[in-house]
Motif scaffolding. Structure first.
Motif, PDB file in Angstrom:
ATOM      1  N   GLU A 252       0.804  -1.214   0.000  1.00 41.42           N
ATOM      2  CA  GLU A 252       0.000   0.000   0.000  1.00 41.42           C
ATOM      3  C   GLU A 252       0.844   1.274   0.000  1.00 41.42           C
ATOM      4  O   GLU A 252       0.436   2.297  -0.530  1.00 41.42           O
ATOM      5  CB  GLU A 252      -0.924   0.008   1.232  1.00 41.42           C
ATOM      6  N   THR A 253       2.046   1.223   0.616  1.00 45.05           N
ATOM      7  CA  THR A 253       2.836   2.448   0.793  1.00 45.05           C
ATOM      8  C   THR A 253       4.261   2.295   0.274  1.00 45.05           C
ATOM      9  O   THR A 253       4.771   1.184   0.119  1.00 45.05           O
ATOM     10  CB  THR A 253       2.904   2.836   2.281  1.00 45.05           C
ATOM     11  N   LYS A 254       4.899   3.438   0.022  1.00 48.27           N
ATOM     12  CA  LYS A 254       6.297   3.454  -0.420  1.00 48.27           C
ATOM     13  C   LYS A 254       7.198   2.873   0.674  1.00 48.27           C
ATOM     14  O   LYS A 254       8.094   2.066   0.392  1.00 48.27           O
ATOM     15  CB  LYS A 254       6.735   4.887  -0.730  1.00 48.27           C
ATOM     16  N   LYS A 255       6.972   3.287   1.907  1.00 44.49           N
ATOM     17  CA  LYS A 255       7.764   2.788   3.035  1.00 44.49           C
ATOM     18  C   LYS A 255       7.599   1.285   3.161  1.00 44.49           C
ATOM     19  O   LYS A 255       8.566   0.549   3.381  1.00 44.49           O
ATOM     20  CB  LYS A 255       7.330   3.486   4.327  1.00 44.49           C
ATOM     21  N   GLY A 256       6.359   0.819   2.997  1.00 42.91           N
ATOM     22  CA  GLY A 256       6.093  -0.611   3.086  1.00 42.91           C
ATOM     23  C   GLY A 256       6.811  -1.393   1.996  1.00 42.91           C
ATOM     24  O   GLY A 256       7.299  -2.506   2.233  1.00 42.91           O
ATOM     25  N   ALA A 257       6.908  -0.812   0.807  1.00 39.34           N
ATOM     26  CA  ALA A 257       7.607  -1.479  -0.300  1.00 39.34           C
ATOM     27  C   ALA A 257       9.096  -1.617   0.009  1.00 39.34           C
ATOM     28  O   ALA A 257       9.692  -2.677  -0.182  1.00 39.34           O
ATOM     29  CB  ALA A 257       7.401  -0.696  -1.592  1.00 39.34           C
ATOM     30  N   ASP A 258       9.697  -0.543   0.499  1.00 40.91           N
ATOM     31  CA  ASP A 258      11.123  -0.580   0.856  1.00 40.91           C
ATOM     32  C   ASP A 258      11.396  -1.600   1.953  1.00 40.91           C
ATOM     33  O   ASP A 258      12.334  -2.403   1.868  1.00 40.91           O
ATOM     34  CB  ASP A 258      11.587   0.807   1.326  1.00 40.91           C
ATOM     35  N   GLU A 259      10.574  -1.566   3.002  1.00 41.07           N
ATOM     36  CA  GLU A 259      10.782  -2.467   4.136  1.00 41.07           C
ATOM     37  C   GLU A 259      10.600  -3.927   3.738  1.00 41.07           C
ATOM     38  O   GLU A 259      11.385  -4.788   4.147  1.00 41.07           O
ATOM     39  CB  GLU A 259       9.830  -2.103   5.276  1.00 41.07           C
ATOM     40  N   LEU A 260       9.573  -4.196   2.939  1.00 40.21           N
ATOM     41  CA  LEU A 260       9.315  -5.576   2.539  1.00 40.21           C
ATOM     42  C   LEU A 260      10.433  -6.111   1.648  1.00 40.21           C
ATOM     43  O   LEU A 260      10.891  -7.248   1.823  1.00 40.21           O
ATOM     44  CB  LEU A 260       7.971  -5.674   1.818  1.00 40.21           C
ATOM     45  N   ALA A 261      10.881  -5.307   0.697  1.00 39.31           N
ATOM     46  CA  ALA A 261      11.976  -5.742  -0.183  1.00 39.31           C
ATOM     47  C   ALA A 261      13.232  -6.035   0.631  1.00 39.31           C
ATOM     48  O   ALA A 261      13.941  -7.026   0.384  1.00 39.31           O
ATOM     49  CB  ALA A 261      12.258  -4.679  -1.244  1.00 39.31           C
ATOM     50  N   GLY A 262      13.506  -5.181   1.641  1.00 41.75           N
ATOM     51  CA  GLY A 262      14.667  -5.398   2.490  1.00 41.75           C
ATOM     52  C   GLY A 262      14.568  -6.683   3.290  1.00 41.75           C
ATOM     53  O   GLY A 262      15.549  -7.444   3.401  1.00 41.75           O
ATOM     54  N   LYS A 263      13.393  -6.959   3.847  1.00 45.83           N
ATOM     55  CA  LYS A 263      13.190  -8.192   4.620  1.00 45.83           C
ATOM     56  C   LYS A 263      13.322  -9.425   3.731  1.00 45.83           C
ATOM     57  O   LYS A 263      13.876 -10.449   4.149  1.00 45.83           O
ATOM     58  CB  LYS A 263      11.812  -8.163   5.288  1.00 45.83           C
ATOM     59  N   LEU A 264      12.833  -9.330   2.509  1.00 48.48           N
ATOM     60  CA  LEU A 264      12.928 -10.470   1.588  1.00 48.48           C
ATOM     61  C   LEU A 264      14.388 -10.743   1.212  1.00 48.48           C
ATOM     62  O   LEU A 264      14.814 -11.896   1.126  1.00 48.48           O
ATOM     63  CB  LEU A 264      12.092 -10.212   0.334  1.00 48.48           C
ATOM     64  N   ARG A 265      15.160  -9.681   0.975  1.00 48.07           N
ATOM     65  CA  ARG A 265      16.578  -9.862   0.646  1.00 48.07           C
ATOM     66  C   ARG A 265      17.326 -10.533   1.797  1.00 48.07           C
ATOM     67  O   ARG A 265      18.192 -11.388   1.578  1.00 48.07           O
ATOM     68  CB  ARG A 265      17.221  -8.517   0.294  1.00 48.07           C
ATOM     69  N   LYS A 266      16.986 -10.162   3.034  1.00 49.10           N
ATOM     70  CA  LYS A 266      17.626 -10.780   4.198  1.00 49.10           C
ATOM     71  C   LYS A 266      17.313 -12.270   4.280  1.00 49.10           C
ATOM     72  O   LYS A 266      18.098 -13.042   4.844  1.00 49.10           O
ATOM     73  CB  LYS A 266      17.165 -10.075   5.478  1.00 49.10           C
ATOM     74  N   LYS A 267      16.154 -12.659   3.725  1.00 54.03           N
ATOM     75  CA  LYS A 267      15.769 -14.069   3.705  1.00 54.03           C
ATOM     76  C   LYS A 267      16.323 -14.801   2.486  1.00 54.03           C
ATOM     77  O   LYS A 267      16.035 -15.973   2.268  1.00 54.03           O
ATOM     78  CB  LYS A 267      14.239 -14.189   3.713  1.00 54.03           C
ATOM     79  N   GLY A 268      17.105 -14.088   1.681  1.00 52.14           N
ATOM     80  CA  GLY A 268      17.750 -14.733   0.543  1.00 52.14           C
ATOM     81  C   GLY A 268      16.999 -14.635  -0.769  1.00 52.14           C
ATOM     82  O   GLY A 268      17.406 -15.247  -1.767  1.00 52.14           O
ATOM     83  N   PHE A 269      15.914 -13.844  -0.813  1.00 51.64           N
ATOM     84  CA  PHE A 269      15.146 -13.703  -2.047  1.00 51.64           C
ATOM     85  C   PHE A 269      15.748 -12.600  -2.917  1.00 51.64           C
ATOM     86  O   PHE A 269      16.263 -11.593  -2.415  1.00 51.64           O
ATOM     87  CB  PHE A 269      13.681 -13.376  -1.756  1.00 51.64           C
ATOM     88  N   ASN A 270      15.658 -12.777  -4.231  1.00 53.99           N
ATOM     89  CA  ASN A 270      16.153 -11.806  -5.200  1.00 53.99           C
ATOM     90  C   ASN A 270      15.059 -10.755  -5.432  1.00 53.99           C
ATOM     91  O   ASN A 270      14.261 -10.881  -6.354  1.00 53.99           O
ATOM     92  CB  ASN A 270      16.531 -12.520  -6.503  1.00 53.99           C
ATOM     93  N   ALA A 271      15.020  -9.746  -4.563  1.00 53.72           N
ATOM     94  CA  ALA A 271      13.912  -8.786  -4.574  1.00 53.72           C
ATOM     95  C   ALA A 271      14.411  -7.354  -4.515  1.00 53.72           C
ATOM     96  O   ALA A 271      15.466  -7.069  -3.952  1.00 53.72           O
ATOM     97  CB  ALA A 271      12.988  -9.053  -3.382  1.00 53.72           C
ATOM     98  N   ASP A 272      13.622  -6.453  -5.104  1.00 54.39           N
ATOM     99  CA  ASP A 272      13.884  -5.023  -5.008  1.00 54.39           C
ATOM    100  C   ASP A 272      12.564  -4.289  -5.107  1.00 54.39           C
ATOM    101  O   ASP A 272      11.559  -4.836  -5.586  1.00 54.39           O
ATOM    102  CB  ASP A 272      14.839  -4.556  -6.112  1.00 54.39           C
ATOM    103  N   ALA A 273      12.561  -3.036  -4.654  1.00 58.96           N
ATOM    104  CA  ALA A 273      11.337  -2.240  -4.638  1.00 58.96           C
ATOM    105  C   ALA A 273      11.351  -1.186  -5.731  1.00 58.96           C
ATOM    106  O   ALA A 273      12.403  -0.855  -6.291  1.00 58.96           O
ATOM    107  CB  ALA A 273      11.179  -1.565  -3.274  1.00 58.96           C
TER     108      ALA A 273
END
Length: 397
Positions: A252-273
């Motif tokens: 829903e939000t820009k902040k949420g996109a940044d935070e989620l992409a960061g959490k996914l990368r920490k889990k080893g996923f190839n993600a960006d916002a």
């Protein structure tokens, strides 16, 4: 609706040749309905999503109505994002290739001097731009709209959501009263209808393309209902169940996109916002990586995703349900395109039951709802509890 040919529409031979070169076989529903109305000179408000061919629905009439030798801006198209400005400009150029129609994209994030230099050359007869940059160029005395014949608002609902209404009003006031005005919007909230009453002539026409006919028929839809503190866990589990899958996750939000992409990368996923606060260079870098499959997971806001032409998206995920049904339909419509099947997975929390019921009622689709919470949700067939599976069919009313 039976298939018809572009030759049956009021389109010149030069433009028909361009359409053939672009690989356009037959008009989409929005093109077949809108082009004759626009060619008659009527104002128009059209409800149509990205992926329905709406750009050509106004791009073809623009190419037919402007005169390349006039060396004046005769059509202005306002769009919410830089990416959409670039995309729409390219399509208008391609459609107008055989008529030598020059179009220019103007948007923030790129040198305004470069855009001013192009405008001073006087070759461009169509300008496609974001409201802020268009207003800036007008105030500098560089962009003059006194000869505009066609004024287009593309993705009008998102421009209102982004707070562009004052800029749009300013730009509209710089154009002649006798121009033709076209509005295209994926949704039709009261604010859009009010804007239509203000901008369009009283005899304006309305065209609606039902979203569910565009998207949901080829899309497998799954909803996981979980407690709020388990949403991220369920998201990662779903991603693991779809390895090596080109995926867009909506937040829903820009902040949420940044935070989620960061959490996914920490889990080893190839993600960006991607969202509206990114510089143009960074947005282009992320999109290029995603298009080339160097990036597997794109986390995006609704506004950032509007107008993006990304092919081959196999999975769309909603990290929480969107606030309205139209946005849900628009999101899942990112997959299941070009005759292919797609999958849409939503991770909702137990506070979103009412939104889920609205989606179930309006999409007329086969949605599989999986409840993983101890909290029960009522349904037409009673209620179900933890780890019970509910598959519901919804027939068209």
């Amino acid at each position: 609706m039976s298939k018809q040919s572009f030759k049956e529409l009021p389109i010149s031979k030069e433009t028909l040749k361009s359409l053939e070169r672009m690989g356009f076989k037959s008009p989409t529903e929005i093109q077949a309905k809108a082009i004759p109305i626009v060619m008659e000179g009527k104002d128009l408000i059209a409800q149509a999503q990205t992926g329905t061919g709406k750009t050509a629905a106004f791009g073809i009439p623009i190419v037919e109505k402007v005169h390349p030798k006039a060396r004046k801006i005769q059509a202005i198209v306002l769009v919410p994002t830089r990416e959409l400005a670039i995309q729409v400009t390219k399509e208008i150029k391609d459609i107008g290739r055989n008529k030598r129609i020059f179009a220019l994209a103007v948007y923030g994030g790129k040198s305004i001097k470069h855009q001013i230099d192009f405008l001073k050359k006087g070759k461009d007869v169509v300008v496609v731009g974001t409201p802020g940059r268009v207003k800036d160029l007008i105030e500098r005395g560089i962009l003059k709209l006194s000869d505009v014949k066609i004024f287009v608002l593309d993705e009008a609902d998102r421009m209102l959501d982004m707070g562009f209404i004052e800029d749009i009003q300013f730009i509209f006031d710089q154009t002649p009263e006798n121009k033709q005005t076209l509005m295209f919007s994926a949704t039709m909230p009261p604010a859009i209808k009010k804007l239509a009453e203000e901008f369009l002539r009283p005899d304006y026409q309305t065209v609606r393309i039902k979203p569910e006919e565009v998207t949901v028929d080829r899309i497998k839809q799954i909803v996981y209902r979980v407690d709020r503190d388990r949403q991220f866990e369920r998201l990662t589990e779903s991603l693991k169940e779809h390895p090596d899958t080109k995926t867009i996750i909506f937040t829903e939000t820009k902040k949420g996109a940044d935070e989620l992409a960061g959490k996914l990368r920490k889990k080893g996923f190839n993600a960006d916002a991607i969202h509206g606060d990114f510089s143009q260079a960074k947005r282009e870098k992320v999109l290029k990586s995603f298009r080339k499959n160097q990036l597997q997971i794109l986390v995006a806001t609704d506004v950032a995703a509007r107008g993006l032409d990304i092919k081959g998206v196999d999975l769309v995920m909603n990290y929480s349900l969107p606030k309205d049904v139209e946005s849900y339909i628009h999101r899942i419509g990112r997959t299941g395109r070009a005759g292919k099947e797609g999958t849409a997975i939503s991770i909702m929390n137990t506070e979103e039951d009412n939104v889920l019921k609205q989606i179930q009622r309006k999409t007329n689709a086969d949605i599989k709802v999986i409840n993983l919470s101890d909290k029960k949700i009522s349904s037409g067939n009673g209620s179900f509890g933890k780890k019970r599976f509910g598959k519901r069919r919804f027939t068209r009313r």
